[in-house]
Scaffold this motif. Structure first.
Motif, PDB file in Angstrom:
ATOM      1  N   LEU A  64       3.356  61.433   6.278  1.00 33.33           N
ATOM      2  CA  LEU A  64       2.586  60.473   6.504  1.00 33.33           C
ATOM      3  C   LEU A  64       1.140  60.772   6.593  1.00 33.33           C
ATOM      4  CD1 LEU A  64       2.204  57.464   7.408  1.00 33.33           C
ATOM      5  CD2 LEU A  64       2.578  58.057   9.836  1.00 33.33           C
ATOM      6  N   ASP A  65       0.347  59.961   6.013  1.00 34.65           N
ATOM      7  CA  ASP A  65      -1.250  60.331   5.935  1.00 34.65           C
ATOM      8  C   ASP A  65      -1.970  59.256   6.947  1.00 34.65           C
ATOM      9  OD1 ASP A  65      -3.552  61.784   5.271  1.00 34.65           O
ATOM     10  OD2 ASP A  65      -3.862  60.398   3.565  1.00 34.65           O
ATOM     11  N   HIS A  66      -2.693  59.926   8.079  1.00 36.28           N
ATOM     12  CA  HIS A  66      -3.389  59.217   8.825  1.00 36.28           C
ATOM     13  C   HIS A  66      -2.587  57.904   9.485  1.00 36.28           C
ATOM     14  CE1 HIS A  66      -7.675  60.640   8.064  1.00 36.28           C
ATOM     15  NE2 HIS A  66      -7.042  60.818   6.907  1.00 36.28           N
ATOM     16  N   GLY A  67      -1.710  58.545  10.123  1.00 34.64           N
ATOM     17  CA  GLY A  67      -0.686  57.540  10.533  1.00 34.64           C
ATOM     18  C   GLY A  67      -1.155  56.983  12.019  1.00 34.64           C
ATOM     19  N   THR A  68      -0.922  55.719  12.279  1.00 33.94           N
ATOM     20  CA  THR A  68      -0.906  55.200  13.650  1.00 33.94           C
ATOM     21  C   THR A  68       0.157  55.931  14.638  1.00 33.94           C
ATOM     22  OG1 THR A  68       0.197  53.337  13.365  1.00 33.94           O
ATOM     23  CG2 THR A  68      -2.064  53.121  12.865  1.00 33.94           C
ATOM     24  N   TYR A  69       0.033  55.571  15.835  1.00 34.79           N
ATOM     25  CA  TYR A  69       1.070  55.967  16.891  1.00 34.79           C
ATOM     26  C   TYR A  69       2.343  55.358  16.458  1.00 34.79           C
ATOM     27  CZ  TYR A  69       3.403  56.866  21.244  1.00 34.79           C
ATOM     28  OH  TYR A  69       4.163  57.111  22.507  1.00 34.79           O
ATOM     29  N   GLU A  93     -10.556  54.764   5.058  1.00 36.87           N
ATOM     30  CA  GLU A  93      -9.215  55.190   5.143  1.00 36.87           C
ATOM     31  C   GLU A  93      -8.360  54.046   5.748  1.00 36.87           C
ATOM     32  OE1 GLU A  93      -6.020  57.581   4.031  1.00 36.87           O
ATOM     33  OE2 GLU A  93      -8.106  57.819   3.704  1.00 36.87           O
ATOM     34  N   ASP A  94      -7.657  53.138   5.091  1.00 37.72           N
ATOM     35  CA  ASP A  94      -7.001  52.086   5.380  1.00 37.72           C
ATOM     36  C   ASP A  94      -7.785  51.173   6.369  1.00 37.72           C
ATOM     37  OD1 ASP A  94      -4.885  52.884   4.125  1.00 37.72           O
ATOM     38  OD2 ASP A  94      -3.374  53.321   5.868  1.00 37.72           O
ATOM     39  N   GLY A  95      -9.059  51.113   5.927  1.00 36.73           N
ATOM     40  CA  GLY A  95      -9.885  50.169   6.644  1.00 36.73           C
ATOM     41  C   GLY A  95     -10.683  50.448   7.883  1.00 36.73           C
ATOM     42  N   VAL A  96     -10.511  51.850   8.130  1.00 31.61           N
ATOM     43  CA  VAL A  96     -11.176  52.630   9.174  1.00 31.61           C
ATOM     44  C   VAL A  96     -12.440  53.237   8.484  1.00 31.61           C
ATOM     45  CG1 VAL A  96     -11.248  54.355  11.057  1.00 31.61           C
ATOM     46  CG2 VAL A  96      -8.997  52.849  10.782  1.00 31.61           C
ATOM     47  N   ILE A  97     -13.480  52.902   8.962  1.00 35.20           N
ATOM     48  CA  ILE A  97     -14.902  53.464   8.529  1.00 35.20           C
ATOM     49  C   ILE A  97     -15.591  54.400   9.438  1.00 35.20           C
ATOM     50  CG2 ILE A  97     -17.006  53.003   7.459  1.00 35.20           C
ATOM     51  CD1 ILE A  97     -16.153  49.980   6.983  1.00 35.20           C
ATOM     52  N   ALA A  98     -15.569  55.618   8.925  1.00 37.83           N
ATOM     53  CA  ALA A  98     -16.122  56.784   9.801  1.00 37.83           C
ATOM     54  C   ALA A  98     -17.154  57.490   8.765  1.00 37.83           C
ATOM     55  CB  ALA A  98     -15.192  57.614  10.198  1.00 37.83           C
ATOM     56  N   ALA A  99     -18.308  57.816   9.303  1.00 39.01           N
ATOM     57  CA  ALA A  99     -19.437  58.806   9.000  1.00 39.01           C
ATOM     58  C   ALA A  99     -18.770  60.081   9.148  1.00 39.01           C
ATOM     59  CB  ALA A  99     -20.600  58.568   9.736  1.00 39.01           C
ATOM     60  N   GLY A 100     -19.090  61.099   8.293  1.00 39.57           N
ATOM     61  CA  GLY A 100     -18.178  62.445   8.303  1.00 39.57           C
ATOM     62  C   GLY A 100     -18.993  63.216   9.491  1.00 39.57           C
ATOM     63  N   GLU A 101     -18.492  62.993  10.521  1.00 33.34           N
ATOM     64  CA  GLU A 101     -18.879  63.668  11.646  1.00 33.34           C
ATOM     65  C   GLU A 101     -18.208  65.203  11.785  1.00 33.34           C
ATOM     66  OE1 GLU A 101     -15.890  62.670  15.513  1.00 33.34           O
ATOM     67  OE2 GLU A 101     -17.130  60.918  14.608  1.00 33.34           O
ATOM     68  N   VAL A 106      -9.319  65.890  15.069  1.00 27.35           N
ATOM     69  CA  VAL A 106     -10.178  65.777  15.952  1.00 27.35           C
ATOM     70  C   VAL A 106     -11.392  65.633  15.202  1.00 27.35           C
ATOM     71  CG1 VAL A 106     -11.330  67.048  17.428  1.00 27.35           C
ATOM     72  CG2 VAL A 106      -9.001  67.403  17.378  1.00 27.35           C
ATOM     73  N   GLY A 107     -12.299  64.604  15.665  1.00 28.60           N
ATOM     74  CA  GLY A 107     -13.322  64.410  14.822  1.00 28.60           C
ATOM     75  C   GLY A 107     -12.999  63.387  13.579  1.00 28.60           C
ATOM     76  N   ALA A 108     -13.567  62.438  13.265  1.00 38.27           N
ATOM     77  CA  ALA A 108     -13.061  61.375  12.311  1.00 38.27           C
ATOM     78  C   ALA A 108     -13.866  61.763  11.040  1.00 38.27           C
ATOM     79  CB  ALA A 108     -13.737  59.799  12.737  1.00 38.27           C
ATOM     80  N   ILE A 109     -12.902  61.705   9.976  1.00 34.61           N
ATOM     81  CA  ILE A 109     -13.145  61.962   8.638  1.00 34.61           C
ATOM     82  C   ILE A 109     -14.106  61.011   8.033  1.00 34.61           C
ATOM     83  CG2 ILE A 109     -12.354  62.821   6.360  1.00 34.61           C
ATOM     84  CD1 ILE A 109     -11.331  64.586   8.689  1.00 34.61           C
ATOM     85  N   GLY A 110     -15.239  61.180   7.440  1.00 30.71           N
ATOM     86  CA  GLY A 110     -15.996  60.227   6.764  1.00 30.71           C
ATOM     87  C   GLY A 110     -15.438  59.200   5.710  1.00 30.71           C
ATOM     88  N   PHE A 112      -0.555  62.441  12.855  1.00 29.87           N
ATOM     89  CA  PHE A 112      -0.995  61.216  13.711  1.00 29.87           C
ATOM     90  C   PHE A 112      -2.501  61.434  13.728  1.00 29.87           C
ATOM     91  CE2 PHE A 112      -2.276  60.600  18.358  1.00 29.87           C
ATOM     92  CZ  PHE A 112      -2.266  59.086  18.225  1.00 29.87           C
ATOM     93  N   ASP A 113      -3.141  60.477  13.384  1.00 25.24           N
ATOM     94  CA  ASP A 113      -4.361  60.239  13.755  1.00 25.24           C
ATOM     95  C   ASP A 113      -5.068  59.437  15.026  1.00 25.24           C
ATOM     96  OD1 ASP A 113      -7.371  60.155  13.215  1.00 25.24           O
ATOM     97  OD2 ASP A 113      -7.275  59.229  11.402  1.00 25.24           O
ATOM     98  N   GLY A 114      -5.252  60.250  15.975  1.00 23.62           N
ATOM     99  CA  GLY A 114      -5.730  59.907  17.082  1.00 23.62           C
ATOM    100  C   GLY A 114      -7.233  60.223  17.290  1.00 23.62           C
ATOM    101  N   SER A 115      -7.876  60.208  16.270  1.00 26.48           N
ATOM    102  CA  SER A 115      -9.366  60.744  16.266  1.00 26.48           C
ATOM    103  C   SER A 115     -10.351  59.541  16.915  1.00 26.48           C
ATOM    104  CB  SER A 115      -9.868  61.281  14.990  1.00 26.48           C
ATOM    105  OG  SER A 115      -9.811  60.182  14.053  1.00 26.48           O
ATOM    106  N   HIS A 116      -9.829  58.407  16.672  1.00 27.56           N
ATOM    107  CA  HIS A 116     -10.540  57.226  17.407  1.00 27.56           C
ATOM    108  C   HIS A 116     -10.225  56.798  18.803  1.00 27.56           C
ATOM    109  CE1 HIS A 116      -6.742  55.701  15.775  1.00 27.56           C
ATOM    110  NE2 HIS A 116      -6.930  54.678  16.599  1.00 27.56           N
ATOM    111  N   TYR A 117      -9.457  57.625  19.091  1.00 27.29           N
ATOM    112  CA  TYR A 117      -9.113  57.407  20.727  1.00 27.29           C
ATOM    113  C   TYR A 117      -9.848  58.459  21.772  1.00 27.29           C
ATOM    114  CZ  TYR A 117      -4.673  55.199  19.514  1.00 27.29           C
ATOM    115  OH  TYR A 117      -3.811  54.390  19.121  1.00 27.29           O
ATOM    116  N   PRO A 118     -10.326  57.955  22.783  1.00 26.09           N
ATOM    117  CA  PRO A 118     -10.872  59.084  23.617  1.00 26.09           C
ATOM    118  C   PRO A 118     -10.162  60.098  23.656  1.00 26.09           C
ATOM    119  CG  PRO A 118     -10.714  57.007  24.786  1.00 26.09           C
ATOM    120  CD  PRO A 118      -9.900  56.856  23.691  1.00 26.09           C
ATOM    121  N   ILE A 119     -10.601  61.596  23.705  1.00 24.06           N
ATOM    122  CA  ILE A 119      -9.887  62.692  23.431  1.00 24.06           C
ATOM    123  C   ILE A 119      -8.720  62.725  24.683  1.00 24.06           C
ATOM    124  CG2 ILE A 119     -11.351  63.851  25.082  1.00 24.06           C
ATOM    125  CD1 ILE A 119      -9.817  65.371  21.911  1.00 24.06           C
ATOM    126  N   GLU A 120      -8.772  62.413  25.705  1.00 21.71           N
ATOM    127  CA  GLU A 120      -7.503  62.205  26.495  1.00 21.71           C
ATOM    128  C   GLU A 120      -6.437  61.601  26.252  1.00 21.71           C
ATOM    129  OE1 GLU A 120     -10.719  61.223  27.414  1.00 21.71           O
ATOM    130  OE2 GLU A 120     -11.474  62.858  28.749  1.00 21.71           O
TER     131      GLU A 120
END
Length: 287
Positions: free
Chosen positions: A83-88, A143-151, A136-140, A104-112
């Protein structure tokens, strides 16, 4: 049969090469990747995004299709269905459906919160023998509607997630999904080196592998990247090859309108791209 990606990741890390994750979109795509991996005697990871899962009819359908193809095509190289960039919730669905690997891509959650959800999934995957990738750290890019700058990821946060016992870690180092813009600054090797030092033997994952210059790919592998994701380049190769089919009016010759001929012609472009990537990543002959 499908296998966890754990052993192939451990071997890739030790051997200083990377295993390709090739995202699949339909039966023909899956067949092409499996046949190319078998031809090159290379391990491979089949990536499935949640949107691709919906498109192909659901996760159980994908498991059945992949296992059936492997049996009928006599595929003997290691294959993980991932599974690629899966939600919980998506991660849980794929575990129940029979996937052998989960991201599991939890990069958009607070780290805790990322930490807590990843820890729970580690326990489940360990019990079932499934490999787990965390981010860790959103890929730019998109991906499935989630937009991120390459941080770039924080190396200390990477260590915290790695210490939970995940199989592999995706860390943002300036990489993006999709096409790279002309003004892209390149990968941050200082960040990658710092993360690699912090996490030790943990295999690292490079997302957005389409379009990164070959010298940067090789350097990333030398700094601990053991899995590289490729999707966009395969799509572009398919698009280009299918365009040639129609420009040459092959659809007007005989039964050239047969969708099996049209898709099959386009898939040759996908196969060529997969072959090129496996050779670049160094996984040929490593099955």
């Amino acid at each position: 049969m499908l296998v966890s990606a754990k052993e192939m990741m451990t071997k890739a890390k030790a051997g200083k090469y990377a295993v390709a994750q090739i995202n699949i979109n339909n039966l023909e795509w899956t067949k092409a990747v499996l046949e190319t991996a078998q031809e090159l005697n290379s391990p491979v990871i089949l990536g499935v995004s949640e949107s691709a899962g919906d498109y192909m009819g659901g996760y159980r359908a994908i498991v059945g299709m992949t296992e059936g193809l492997m049996e009928d095509l006599n595929i003997t190289v290691p294959v993980a269905l991932h599974l690629d960039h899966g939600t919980y919730e998506g991660s849980k669905k794929c575990i129940r459906a029979g996937f052998s690997s989960i991201m599991f891509d939890g990069s958009h959650y607070p780290i805790e919160e990322n930490f807590a959800k990843t820890k729970e999934l580690v326990a489940t995957c360990d019990t079932l023998g499934i490999s787990l990738e965390a981010e860790v750290g959103a890929i730019g890019g998109v991906e499935d509607g989630v937009i991120a700058a390459g941080e770039c990821a924080d190396p200390d946060e990477c260590k915290s997630i790695a210490d939970l016992g995940v199989t592999m870690l995706a860390a943002g180092i300036g990489n993006i999904h999709g096409k790279y813009p002309a003004n892209w600054a390149g990968l941050s090797f200082d960040t990658l080196a710092a993360i690699s030092e912090k996490v030790g033997e943990m295999p690292l994952v490079l997302h957005g592998g389409s379009g990164i210059p070959e010298d940067q790919i090789r350097k990333a592998i030398s700094l601990g990247v053991s899995k590289i994701n490729v999707n966009t380049e395969c799509m572009l190769a398919f698009q280009t090859t299918v365009r040639i089919y129609f420009e040459e009016k092959k659809d007007l010759i005989g039964r050239g309108y047969d969708p099996r001929d049209i898709i099959g012609f386009g898939i040759e472009g996908v196969k060529a791209t997969v072959r090129e990537k496996m050779e670049l990543f160094g996984s040929v002959g490593k099955a």
